[in-house]
Design a protein around this motif. Structure first.
Motif, short mmCIF file in Angstrom:
data_model
loop_
_atom_site.label_atom_id
_atom_site.label_comp_id
_atom_site.label_asym_id
_atom_site.label_seq_id
_atom_site.Cartn_x
_atom_site.Cartn_y
_atom_site.Cartn_z
N ILE A 17 0.84 -1.20 0.00
CA ILE A 17 0.00 0.00 0.00
C ILE A 17 0.88 1.25 0.00
N ARG A 18 1.93 1.21 0.82
CA ARG A 18 2.84 2.37 0.89
C ARG A 18 3.51 2.62 -0.46
N ARG A 19 3.97 1.53 -1.08
CA ARG A 19 4.63 1.66 -2.39
C ARG A 19 3.69 2.21 -3.44
N HIS A 20 2.43 1.73 -3.41
CA HIS A 20 1.44 2.21 -4.38
C HIS A 20 1.24 3.72 -4.21
N GLY A 21 1.15 4.17 -2.97
CA GLY A 21 0.97 5.60 -2.69
C GLY A 21 2.14 6.43 -3.20
N VAL A 22 3.35 5.88 -3.05
CA VAL A 22 4.56 6.58 -3.49
C VAL A 22 4.62 6.63 -5.03
N GLU A 23 4.27 5.52 -5.67
CA GLU A 23 4.30 5.45 -7.14
C GLU A 23 3.37 6.47 -7.79
N ILE A 24 2.17 6.62 -7.20
CA ILE A 24 1.14 7.45 -7.81
C ILE A 24 1.27 8.92 -7.41
#
Ligand SMILES: [Zn+2]
Length: 156
Positions: A17-24
């Motif tokens: 979830i954290r990675r997805h937030g950073v990517e977007i």
């Protein structure tokens, strides 16, 4: 719903979830929480609710993707299908708050649904920070915090 609710999730899924937030970033990411709600199973040793997989969704709010997200009927169908393929249910939704605290906004309350868990991750300057979970009260007047217990995969 009464009393405090809690939600189990493992470190790997928290990281996803954290990675997805950073990517977007600087837009808001969103996705579904797939897992089990064990209230009906009445197994006291288990958490009432456990996230066992996450399912990424595309933020369809093209008008202002930086501070809102929208889950469409199509998203719900897709998430539900992904959940059922793994013998799970959709138990909630996650999204990020770019450069805002990990607290539900007024818009989240207006568009939220009771029963589901809502995980919010704050992404400040492109870095994932606090992560919190919430449930909307049945009368939809407010979100109540939900305790998140982050567990090692090995304990699951
Ligand atoms: Zn929000």
């Amino acid at each position: 719903m009464s009393g405090t609710s809690n939600l189990w999730i493992n470190e790997q899924l928290v990281e996803k979830i954290r990675r997805h937030g950073v990517e977007i970033y600087p837009n808001e990411c969103c996705g579904a929480l797939l897992g089990r709600d064990a209230d009906a199973e009445a197994v006291p040793a288990r958490a009432a609710r456990e996230v066992l997989e996450v399912f990424q969704l595309v933020n369809r709010r093209e008008d202002s993707p930086r501070n809102r997200f929208a889950v469409t009927a199509e998203d719900v169908r897709d998430a539900d299908k992904a959940a059922r393929a793994q013998g799970l249910d959709v138990i909630g939704w996650y999204h990020s708050h770019p450069d805002h605290p990990a607290r539900p906004s007024e818009c989240d309350r207006e568009h939220g649904w009771p029963w589901y868990s809502y995980i919010i991750v704050s992404v400040q300057n492109g870095k994932a920070q606090d992560m919190t979970s919430w449930r909307l009260q049945d009368d939809r007047s407010a979100f109540l915090p939900e305790e998140m217990e982050i567990r090692n995969q090995a304990e699951a």
